[in-house]
Design a protein around this motif. Structure first.
Motif, PDB file in Angstrom:
ATOM      1  N   GLY A 140       0.815  -1.210   0.000  1.00 47.52           N
ATOM      2  CA  GLY A 140       0.000   0.000   0.000  1.00 47.52           C
ATOM      3  C   GLY A 140       0.848   1.260   0.000  1.00 47.52           C
ATOM      4  O   GLY A 140       0.528   2.242  -0.671  1.00 47.52           O
ATOM      5  N   MET A 141       1.964   1.232   0.738  1.00 43.78           N
ATOM      6  CA  MET A 141       2.839   2.406   0.765  1.00 43.78           C
ATOM      7  C   MET A 141       3.505   2.618  -0.588  1.00 43.78           C
ATOM      8  O   MET A 141       3.620   3.758  -1.061  1.00 43.78           O
ATOM      9  CB  MET A 141       3.898   2.238   1.854  1.00 43.78           C
ATOM     10  CG  MET A 141       4.799   3.449   2.023  1.00 43.78           C
ATOM     11  SD  MET A 141       5.818   3.409   3.514  1.00 43.78           S
ATOM     12  CE  MET A 141       6.815   1.962   3.201  1.00 43.78           C
ATOM     13  N   SER A 142       3.929   1.521  -1.221  1.00 42.98           N
ATOM     14  CA  SER A 142       4.544   1.637  -2.546  1.00 42.98           C
ATOM     15  C   SER A 142       3.550   2.174  -3.573  1.00 42.98           C
ATOM     16  O   SER A 142       3.878   3.080  -4.353  1.00 42.98           O
ATOM     17  CB  SER A 142       5.072   0.273  -2.986  1.00 42.98           C
ATOM     18  OG  SER A 142       5.607   0.328  -4.284  1.00 42.98           O
ATOM     19  N   ASP A 143       2.326   1.625  -3.572  1.00 43.28           N
ATOM     20  CA  ASP A 143       1.302   2.103  -4.506  1.00 43.28           C
ATOM     21  C   ASP A 143       0.944   3.560  -4.243  1.00 43.28           C
ATOM     22  O   ASP A 143       0.674   4.328  -5.178  1.00 43.28           O
ATOM     23  CB  ASP A 143       0.050   1.228  -4.404  1.00 43.28           C
ATOM     24  CG  ASP A 143       0.286  -0.188  -4.908  1.00 43.28           C
ATOM     25  OD1 ASP A 143       1.235  -0.384  -5.689  1.00 43.28           O
ATOM     26  OD2 ASP A 143      -0.480  -1.085  -4.527  1.00 43.28           O
ATOM     27  N   SER A 144       0.935   3.951  -2.969  1.00 44.30           N
ATOM     28  CA  SER A 144       0.600   5.332  -2.614  1.00 44.30           C
ATOM     29  C   SER A 144       1.650   6.303  -3.139  1.00 44.30           C
ATOM     30  O   SER A 144       1.324   7.398  -3.605  1.00 44.30           O
ATOM     31  CB  SER A 144       0.476   5.475  -1.093  1.00 44.30           C
ATOM     32  OG  SER A 144      -0.617   4.724  -0.596  1.00 44.30           O
ATOM     33  N   LYS A 145       2.928   5.898  -3.070  1.00 45.50           N
ATOM     34  CA  LYS A 145       3.994   6.766  -3.584  1.00 45.50           C
ATOM     35  C   LYS A 145       3.868   6.956  -5.093  1.00 45.50           C
ATOM     36  O   LYS A 145       4.057   8.064  -5.605  1.00 45.50           O
ATOM     37  CB  LYS A 145       5.348   6.168  -3.232  1.00 45.50           C
ATOM     38  CG  LYS A 145       5.706   6.247  -1.752  1.00 45.50           C
ATOM     39  CD  LYS A 145       7.077   5.645  -1.494  1.00 45.50           C
ATOM     40  CE  LYS A 145       7.439   5.757  -0.010  1.00 45.50           C
ATOM     41  NZ  LYS A 145       8.765   5.141   0.270  1.00 45.50           N
ATOM     42  N   VAL A 146       3.529   5.875  -5.801  1.00 45.55           N
ATOM     43  CA  VAL A 146       3.356   5.973  -7.250  1.00 45.55           C
ATOM     44  C   VAL A 146       2.186   6.896  -7.575  1.00 45.55           C
ATOM     45  O   VAL A 146       2.272   7.755  -8.471  1.00 45.55           O
ATOM     46  CB  VAL A 146       3.132   4.573  -7.856  1.00 45.55           C
ATOM     47  CG1 VAL A 146       2.792   4.681  -9.339  1.00 45.55           C
ATOM     48  CG2 VAL A 146       4.372   3.711  -7.670  1.00 45.55           C
ATOM     49  N   PHE A 147       1.068   6.741  -6.849  1.00 46.17           N
ATOM     50  CA  PHE A 147      -0.095   7.598  -7.073  1.00 46.17           C
ATOM     51  C   PHE A 147       0.238   9.053  -6.781  1.00 46.17           C
ATOM     52  O   PHE A 147      -0.152   9.954  -7.539  1.00 46.17           O
ATOM     53  CB  PHE A 147      -1.258   7.145  -6.192  1.00 46.17           C
ATOM     54  CG  PHE A 147      -2.442   8.070  -6.238  1.00 46.17           C
ATOM     55  CD1 PHE A 147      -3.403   7.926  -7.215  1.00 46.17           C
ATOM     56  CD2 PHE A 147      -2.584   9.089  -5.302  1.00 46.17           C
ATOM     57  CE1 PHE A 147      -4.487   8.794  -7.282  1.00 46.17           C
ATOM     58  CE2 PHE A 147      -3.666   9.953  -5.352  1.00 46.17           C
ATOM     59  CZ  PHE A 147      -4.612   9.799  -6.339  1.00 46.17           C
ATOM     60  N   ALA A 148       0.929   9.298  -5.672  1.00 45.48           N
ATOM     61  CA  ALA A 148       1.270  10.672  -5.301  1.00 45.48           C
ATOM     62  C   ALA A 148       2.123  11.330  -6.380  1.00 45.48           C
ATOM     63  O   ALA A 148       1.947  12.517  -6.695  1.00 45.48           O
ATOM     64  CB  ALA A 148       2.001  10.685  -3.960  1.00 45.48           C
TER      65      ALA A 148
END
Length: 238
Positions: free
Chosen positions: A44-52
Motif C-alpha cells: 500500500g505504501m509503494s502504490d501510494s507513492k506511485v499515485f502521489a
C-alpha cells in the motif's frame, strides 16, 4: 528423567499439553497475521507513492488542473493514499458546479470518511496481536500453576519431598511459562511496530488531505474554468 523437549512432552499431563498446543496455535496465527500485514502495508505504501507522483505531475500547473485530475483513471492499485484522495476527487467532480462552500465541505467529508476506512483496514489484525501479547503469559501461568499442582500431587503420592519427585512437575511448569513468554514477546513487538507504522501513515494521509483541500479552496476561489464557462454558455444558448 529426560529433560529434552520430547522427554518433557511425554512427561506432561493432558492439561499442560493442551496449554502448549493452544499457545502454539496462537503463535503461528500471530506470525501469519504479521506476515500478511507487512505485505499489505508495504504494498500500500509503494502504490501510494506511485499515485502521489502521478497526481503531483497532473497538478504541477496549479489548482486549475483539478478538473483534469478528477477525470483521470488511475487504476486500482493506488494504495491507501490514492483511495483517500480519489474519494476527494470524486466528491469535487460531483459538486463542482454547485455552491462553493457546499463543494468544499463535501470534499472535506469525503476525505475524512475515506481516511477513517483506510486506517481501519491498516489496523486489521492488530486486535489479535494485542490479545495474544496480553493473554499468552497468563495462559502460560495457568500451565505453570497446573505443573506445580502436579509436582505436589506426586510429592504427596510418594510420601517424600526429594527433588527427583517434583522435578517433572517443576519442569512442566517452567516449560509452559517459557512457551507463554515466547508467544507473547514477538506478538507485542510486532503490535508496537505495526501500530507505530499506522500512526505515521495516518499523519501522511492527513497532510495529503489538507494539501488537497488547500488546492480545492484555491480552485474554487479562482472561479469556473474555461471549459465550465463554455459549457454554461452552451446550456444558456440551448
Amino acid at each position: 528423567m529426560d529433560f529434552s523437549l520430547s522427554g518433557l512432552w511425554h512427561e506432561m499431563g493432558l492439561f499442560a499439553r493442551l496449554v502448549v498446543i493452544v499457545m502454539g496455535i496462537m503463535s503461528v496465527t500471530s506470525l501469519l497475521v504479521v506476515g500478511e500485514r507487512l505485505l499489505v502495508s508495504f504494498k500500500g505504501m509503494s502504490d501510494s507513492k506511485v499515485f502521489a507522483s502521478k497526481l503531483a505531475s497532473l497538478l504541477a500547473d496549479g489548482p486549475g488542473r483539478l478538473d483534469a485530475a478528477a477525470d483521470t483513471k488511475f487504476g486500482k492499485d493506488i494504495g491507501y493514499l490514492g483511495r483517500t484522495l480519489r474519494a476527494g476527487l470524486v466528491a469535487y467532480k460531483g459538486s463542482v458546479h454547485g455552491d462553493k462552500d457546499l463543494c468544499f465541505e463535501s470534499v472535506a467529508r469525503a476525505l475524512e470518511r475515506q481516511q477513517a476506512r483506510e486506517l481501519a483496514v491498516l489496523k486489521r489484525g492488530h486486535g489479535w496481536l494485542a490479545t495474544v501479547g496480553s493473554t499468552a503469559p497468563f495462559v502460560g501461568l495457568l500451565g505453570t500453576t497446573m505443573g506445580i499442582i502436579t509436582a505436589f500431587e506426586k510429592m504427596a503420592a510418594s510420601g517424600s519431598g526429594g527433588l527427583g519427585t517434583v522435578s517433572a512437575g517443576i519442569a512442566e511448569a517452567l516449560l509452559t511459562t517459557a512457551f507463554g513468554l515466547l508467544t507473547a514477546i514477538p506478538a507485542v513487538m510486532a503490535f508496537n511496530y505495526l501500530a507505530g507504522w499506522v500512526d505515521a501513515r495516518a499523519v501522511d494521509i492527513s497532510e495529503a488531505s489538507n494539501e488537497f483541500l488547500d488546492l480545492v479552496a484555491r480552485r474554487l476561489a479562482d472561479g469556473p474554468s474555461e471549459e465550465e464557462e463554455e459549457g454554461e454558455e452552451s446550456e444558456a444558448a440551448a
